[in-house]
Design a protein around this motif. Structure first.
Motif, mmCIF file in Angstrom:
data_model
loop_
_atom_site.group_PDB
_atom_site.id
_atom_site.type_symbol
_atom_site.label_atom_id
_atom_site.label_comp_id
_atom_site.label_asym_id
_atom_site.label_seq_id
_atom_site.Cartn_x
_atom_site.Cartn_y
_atom_site.Cartn_z
ATOM 1 N N MET A 35 0.842 -1.194 0.000
ATOM 2 C CA MET A 35 0.000 0.000 0.000
ATOM 3 C C MET A 35 0.878 1.245 0.000
ATOM 4 O O MET A 35 1.916 1.283 0.604
ATOM 5 C CB MET A 35 -0.929 0.016 1.213
ATOM 6 C CG MET A 35 -1.897 -1.137 1.249
ATOM 7 S SD MET A 35 -2.970 -1.066 2.693
ATOM 8 C CE MET A 35 -3.998 0.312 2.264
ATOM 9 N N THR A 36 0.475 2.287 -0.662
ATOM 10 C CA THR A 36 1.230 3.521 -0.750
ATOM 11 C C THR A 36 0.385 4.665 -0.206
ATOM 12 O O THR A 36 -0.813 4.534 0.022
ATOM 13 C CB THR A 36 1.601 3.831 -2.203
ATOM 14 O OG1 THR A 36 0.397 4.046 -2.946
ATOM 15 C CG2 THR A 36 2.372 2.667 -2.832
ATOM 16 N N TRP A 37 1.064 5.812 -0.031
ATOM 17 C CA TRP A 37 0.336 6.981 0.455
ATOM 18 C C TRP A 37 -0.716 7.428 -0.545
ATOM 19 O O TRP A 37 -1.729 8.006 -0.171
ATOM 20 C CB TRP A 37 1.305 8.112 0.759
ATOM 21 C CG TRP A 37 2.151 7.842 1.964
ATOM 22 C CD1 TRP A 37 3.498 7.688 2.009
ATOM 23 C CD2 TRP A 37 1.686 7.637 3.307
ATOM 24 N NE1 TRP A 37 3.892 7.411 3.309
ATOM 25 C CE2 TRP A 37 2.795 7.379 4.111
ATOM 26 C CE3 TRP A 37 0.423 7.654 3.907
ATOM 27 C CZ2 TRP A 37 2.723 7.147 5.483
ATOM 28 C CZ3 TRP A 37 0.328 7.412 5.269
ATOM 29 C CH2 TRP A 37 1.459 7.167 6.044
ATOM 30 N N ASP A 38 -0.458 7.173 -1.833
ATOM 31 C CA ASP A 38 -1.467 7.531 -2.834
ATOM 32 C C ASP A 38 -2.751 6.742 -2.610
ATOM 33 O O ASP A 38 -3.852 7.279 -2.767
ATOM 34 C CB ASP A 38 -0.937 7.263 -4.246
ATOM 35 C CG ASP A 38 0.044 8.334 -4.699
ATOM 36 O OD1 ASP A 38 0.029 9.427 -4.111
ATOM 37 O OD2 ASP A 38 0.820 8.067 -5.629
ATOM 38 N N LEU A 39 -2.614 5.483 -2.246
ATOM 39 C CA LEU A 39 -3.793 4.675 -1.966
ATOM 40 C C LEU A 39 -4.523 5.216 -0.737
ATOM 41 O O LEU A 39 -5.754 5.330 -0.724
ATOM 42 C CB LEU A 39 -3.391 3.216 -1.746
ATOM 43 C CG LEU A 39 -4.532 2.242 -1.401
ATOM 44 C CD1 LEU A 39 -5.610 2.278 -2.479
ATOM 45 C CD2 LEU A 39 -4.003 0.839 -1.204
ATOM 46 N N PHE A 40 -3.756 5.551 0.310
ATOM 47 C CA PHE A 40 -4.377 6.147 1.492
ATOM 48 C C PHE A 40 -5.093 7.440 1.125
ATOM 49 O O PHE A 40 -6.174 7.742 1.634
ATOM 50 C CB PHE A 40 -3.323 6.433 2.564
ATOM 51 C CG PHE A 40 -2.720 5.197 3.176
ATOM 52 C CD1 PHE A 40 -3.463 4.044 3.344
ATOM 53 C CD2 PHE A 40 -1.400 5.184 3.580
ATOM 54 C CE1 PHE A 40 -2.912 2.908 3.906
ATOM 55 C CE2 PHE A 40 -0.830 4.061 4.148
ATOM 56 C CZ PHE A 40 -1.593 2.911 4.307
ATOM 57 N N ASN A 41 -4.459 8.218 0.248
ATOM 58 C CA ASN A 41 -5.048 9.472 -0.192
ATOM 59 C C ASN A 41 -6.368 9.235 -0.908
ATOM 60 O O ASN A 41 -7.359 9.933 -0.680
ATOM 61 C CB ASN A 41 -4.080 10.200 -1.124
ATOM 62 C CG ASN A 41 -3.966 11.675 -0.800
ATOM 63 O OD1 ASN A 41 -4.688 12.198 0.045
ATOM 64 N ND2 ASN A 41 -3.053 12.355 -1.459
ATOM 65 N N LEU A 42 -6.390 8.242 -1.780
ATOM 66 C CA LEU A 42 -7.611 7.924 -2.515
ATOM 67 C C LEU A 42 -8.732 7.516 -1.562
ATOM 68 O O LEU A 42 -9.879 7.955 -1.697
ATOM 69 C CB LEU A 42 -7.343 6.811 -3.533
ATOM 70 C CG LEU A 42 -6.526 7.193 -4.766
ATOM 71 C CD1 LEU A 42 -6.188 5.952 -5.587
ATOM 72 C CD2 LEU A 42 -7.291 8.193 -5.625
ATOM 73 N N ILE A 43 -8.391 6.667 -0.594
ATOM 74 C CA ILE A 43 -9.399 6.213 0.370
ATOM 75 C C ILE A 43 -9.905 7.386 1.203
ATOM 76 O O ILE A 43 -11.115 7.550 1.419
ATOM 77 C CB ILE A 43 -8.819 5.119 1.284
ATOM 78 C CG1 ILE A 43 -8.484 3.871 0.470
ATOM 79 C CG2 ILE A 43 -9.813 4.761 2.395
ATOM 80 C CD1 ILE A 43 -7.752 2.798 1.246
ATOM 81 N N GLY A 44 -8.974 8.224 1.661
ATOM 82 C CA GLY A 44 -9.368 9.365 2.465
ATOM 83 C C GLY A 44 -10.226 10.355 1.699
ATOM 84 O O GLY A 44 -11.243 10.836 2.211
ATOM 85 N N ILE A 45 -9.840 10.628 0.459
ATOM 86 C CA ILE A 45 -10.611 11.568 -0.360
ATOM 87 C C ILE A 45 -12.005 11.016 -0.625
ATOM 88 O O ILE A 45 -13.000 11.747 -0.541
ATOM 89 C CB ILE A 45 -9.858 11.862 -1.673
ATOM 90 C CG1 ILE A 45 -8.700 12.825 -1.400
ATOM 91 C CG2 ILE A 45 -10.799 12.447 -2.727
ATOM 92 C CD1 ILE A 45 -7.805 13.066 -2.587
ATOM 93 N N ALA A 46 -12.091 9.729 -0.949
ATOM 94 C CA ALA A 46 -13.405 9.123 -1.186
ATOM 95 C C ALA A 46 -14.263 9.198 0.067
ATOM 96 O O ALA A 46 -15.457 9.535 0.011
ATOM 97 C CB ALA A 46 -13.239 7.676 -1.637
#
Length: 210
Positions: free
Chosen positions: A1-12
C-alpha cells in the motif's frame, strides 16, 4: 500500500461524508457535489495556503478529483436504505482519511524545514480542515470544536513527525495504523476533551442588566 492509496481512500471517504451531510440538510444536486468536494480538498488547500505551497497544485491531482466525483455520484445513486449503511462505516473511513491526511500534511511541512508549530498546524489543517468547512457550510457547529477528540490525533502526528521521532517508512505506516485505531476507540467510547460552560441563568441576567 502507498500513500497515494491512502489518499484515494481518504478523499473518497471525506467526499462521501460531505455528500451525506448535504443530503441530510436537503441540498440540491449542485450543493451535494460542492459540499463533497470541499470536504475532500478543503483541508489540503488551507494547508498549502498556510505553509506557502501553491494552491494550484490541486489541479494537478486529476485522479483524486475524479475519485471524489465518482464517490459522490455513487452515494447519490444508492437507495436511501443503503445510505444508512454507509453512515455506519463513515467513522472508519473518516479515521483513515484523518490519519493519512494528517501525516501527509506534517510531512509536507517537515520536508521544507518549517518549525515544529508549523508542522503541527499543517497536520491539523490537512486532517480536519475539510470537515470544519463542511460543517460551517451546512450550518452546523463543527464537532471538532465541541466534544469529539478529533484534532488531538492530528496534533499528536504533527509533534511526532515535527520532532523527527519517526523517520522510516514502516514507522510512518505503523503511526497511521495506531492513529486509525485511536480515532475508532475515541468514537466508540465517546472520549471527550474537557470544556468550560457558562452558568446559563447568571449569563442571561448579566446580559439583560446591560
Amino acid at each position: 500500500m502507498t500513500w497515494d492509496l491512502f489518499n484515494l481512500i481518504g478523499i473518497a471517504a471525506f467526499a462521501i461524508s460531505g455528500a451525506i451531510v448535504a443530503m441530510e440538510e436537503k441540498y440540491d444536486i449542485f450543493g451535494i457535489y460542492v459540499l463533497g468536494l470541499v470536504t475532500a480538498f478543503g483541508g489540503g488547500i488551507i494547508r498549502n495556503a498556510l505553509i506557502g505551497l501553491p494552491i494550484s497544485t490541486l489541479w494537478k491531482q486529476e485522479l483524486f478529483i475524479y475519485t471524489a466525483l465518482i464517490a459522490i455520484t455513487l452515494i447519490c445513486l444508492l437507495p436511501k436504505i443503503r445510505i444508512s449503511y454507509w453512515q455506519k462505516w463513515l467513522n472508519f473511513f473518516d479515521a483513515i482519511g484523518l490519519s493519512a491526511f494528517s501525516i501527509q500534511g506534517a510531512l509536507y511541512a517537515a520536508e521544507i524545514q518549517l518549525p515544529l508549530v508549523a508542522v503541527i498546524i499543517a497536520s491539523v489543517m490537512t486532517g480536519i480542515g475539510g470537515g470544519v468547512i463542511r460543517d460551517v457550510l451546512a450550518g452546523r457547529k463543527p464537532l471538532v470544536f465541541q466534544r469529539e477528540i478529533y484534532a488531538l490525533w492530528s496534533i499528536l502526528i504533527g509533534i511526532v513527525i515535527g520532532l523527527k521521532w519517526l523517520t522510516h517508512s514502516w514507522e510512518l505506516y505503523a503511526l497511521f495504523v495506531v492513529i486509525v485505531g485511536l480515532r475508532q476507540l475515541s468514537a466508540f467510547y465517546n472520549w471527550c476533551l474537557p470544556g468550560r460552560l457558562l452558568e446559563e441563568n447568571r449569563f442571561k441576567s448579566s446580559v439583560s442588566s446591560k
